[in-house]
Design a protein around this motif. Sequence first.
Motif, PDB file in Angstrom:
ATOM      1  N   PRO A  76     -31.859 -33.537   5.952  1.00 48.71           N
ATOM      2  CA  PRO A  76     -31.485 -32.919   4.681  1.00 48.71           C
ATOM      3  C   PRO A  76     -32.645 -32.182   4.002  1.00 48.71           C
ATOM      4  O   PRO A  76     -32.415 -31.255   3.230  1.00 48.71           O
ATOM      5  CB  PRO A  76     -31.002 -34.096   3.828  1.00 48.71           C
ATOM      6  N   SER A  77     -33.870 -32.562   4.301  1.00 47.39           N
ATOM      7  CA  SER A  77     -35.019 -31.876   3.702  1.00 47.39           C
ATOM      8  C   SER A  77     -35.211 -30.484   4.289  1.00 47.39           C
ATOM      9  O   SER A  77     -35.700 -29.583   3.621  1.00 47.39           O
ATOM     10  CB  SER A  77     -36.305 -32.678   3.934  1.00 47.39           C
ATOM     11  N   TRP A  78     -34.850 -30.327   5.555  1.00 47.51           N
ATOM     12  CA  TRP A  78     -35.050 -29.049   6.239  1.00 47.51           C
ATOM     13  C   TRP A  78     -33.757 -28.265   6.377  1.00 47.51           C
ATOM     14  O   TRP A  78     -33.767 -27.075   6.649  1.00 47.51           O
ATOM     15  CB  TRP A  78     -35.627 -29.273   7.637  1.00 47.51           C
ATOM     16  N   ASN A  79     -32.620 -28.973   6.265  1.00 43.87           N
ATOM     17  CA  ASN A  79     -31.304 -28.376   6.464  1.00 43.87           C
ATOM     18  C   ASN A  79     -31.171 -27.726   7.843  1.00 43.87           C
ATOM     19  O   ASN A  79     -30.570 -26.668   7.989  1.00 43.87           O
ATOM     20  CB  ASN A  79     -30.964 -27.379   5.346  1.00 43.87           C
ATOM     21  N   THR A  80     -31.793 -28.355   8.842  1.00 45.36           N
ATOM     22  CA  THR A  80     -31.691 -27.904  10.222  1.00 45.36           C
ATOM     23  C   THR A  80     -31.483 -29.116  11.128  1.00 45.36           C
ATOM     24  O   THR A  80     -31.897 -30.228  10.801  1.00 45.36           O
ATOM     25  CB  THR A  80     -32.958 -27.159  10.701  1.00 45.36           C
ATOM     26  N   ALA A  81     -30.851 -28.873  12.264  1.00 46.12           N
ATOM     27  CA  ALA A  81     -30.662 -29.946  13.247  1.00 46.12           C
ATOM     28  C   ALA A  81     -32.002 -30.261  13.890  1.00 46.12           C
ATOM     29  O   ALA A  81     -32.745 -29.352  14.269  1.00 46.12           O
ATOM     30  CB  ALA A  81     -29.650 -29.524  14.300  1.00 46.12           C
ATOM     31  N   THR A  82     -32.319 -31.535  13.982  1.00 45.70           N
ATOM     32  CA  THR A  82     -33.605 -31.939  14.543  1.00 45.70           C
ATOM     33  C   THR A  82     -33.487 -32.777  15.806  1.00 45.70           C
ATOM     34  O   THR A  82     -34.402 -32.793  16.626  1.00 45.70           O
ATOM     35  CB  THR A  82     -34.420 -32.743  13.516  1.00 45.70           C
ATOM     36  N   SER A  83     -32.359 -33.493  15.964  1.00 50.80           N
ATOM     37  CA  SER A  83     -32.228 -34.396  17.096  1.00 50.80           C
ATOM     38  C   SER A  83     -30.764 -34.743  17.309  1.00 50.80           C
ATOM     39  O   SER A  83     -29.933 -34.544  16.422  1.00 50.80           O
ATOM     40  CB  SER A  83     -33.038 -35.666  16.866  1.00 50.80           C
ATOM     41  N   PHE A  84     -30.472 -35.256  18.496  1.00 49.12           N
ATOM     42  CA  PHE A  84     -29.145 -35.817  18.724  1.00 49.12           C
ATOM     43  C   PHE A  84     -29.260 -37.028  19.630  1.00 49.12           C
ATOM     44  O   PHE A  84     -30.226 -37.183  20.366  1.00 49.12           O
ATOM     45  CB  PHE A  84     -28.145 -34.782  19.274  1.00 49.12           C
ATOM     46  N   GLY A  85     -28.263 -37.888  19.530  1.00 44.86           N
ATOM     47  CA  GLY A  85     -28.187 -39.068  20.371  1.00 44.86           C
ATOM     48  C   GLY A  85     -26.898 -39.025  21.167  1.00 44.86           C
ATOM     49  O   GLY A  85     -25.870 -38.575  20.666  1.00 44.86           O
ATOM     50  N   VAL A  86     -26.968 -39.495  22.399  1.00 44.74           N
ATOM     51  CA  VAL A  86     -25.785 -39.516  23.255  1.00 44.74           C
ATOM     52  C   VAL A  86     -25.855 -40.729  24.176  1.00 44.74           C
ATOM     53  O   VAL A  86     -26.901 -41.052  24.718  1.00 44.74           O
ATOM     54  CB  VAL A  86     -25.642 -38.205  24.067  1.00 44.74           C
ATOM     55  N   PHE A  87     -24.718 -41.401  24.323  1.00 48.83           N
ATOM     56  CA  PHE A  87     -24.642 -42.546  25.214  1.00 48.83           C
ATOM     57  C   PHE A  87     -24.582 -42.042  26.641  1.00 48.83           C
ATOM     58  O   PHE A  87     -23.845 -41.115  26.967  1.00 48.83           O
ATOM     59  CB  PHE A  87     -23.423 -43.396  24.881  1.00 48.83           C
TER      60      PHE A  87
END
Length: 102
Positions: A76-87
């Motif tokens: 929320p501070s950058w308003n950009t996607a930074t990471s994702f998690g996937v099983f």
Amino acid sequence: MDPRPPRLYVVVRSNISRSQQAIQCGHAVAKFVKEYPDVWPNRTLLYLRVADEESLLSLYEKIKSLSQNHVIYTDPSWNTATSFGVFGSPEVQEALKGLSLI
């Protein structure tokens, strides 16, 4: 049946500082566990990296078709996607095999 333990993969942008990469990975893990509390048995966790947000989003689009259990974290501070998690699944592992560990 795959003999490897269930894995949670977290992919993060490498165009942010190392400390921010670690923080953003932690956010993705927390979001994943909150959304899917009974999926990952908290065993094997792998942090991987891509170059930038564009690469992250492109890979995430591909990953969404390979697994039902995935989250993307937007800081929320950058308003950009930074990471994702996937099983992990064999298909997910194949899609991520060329990425480096952080």
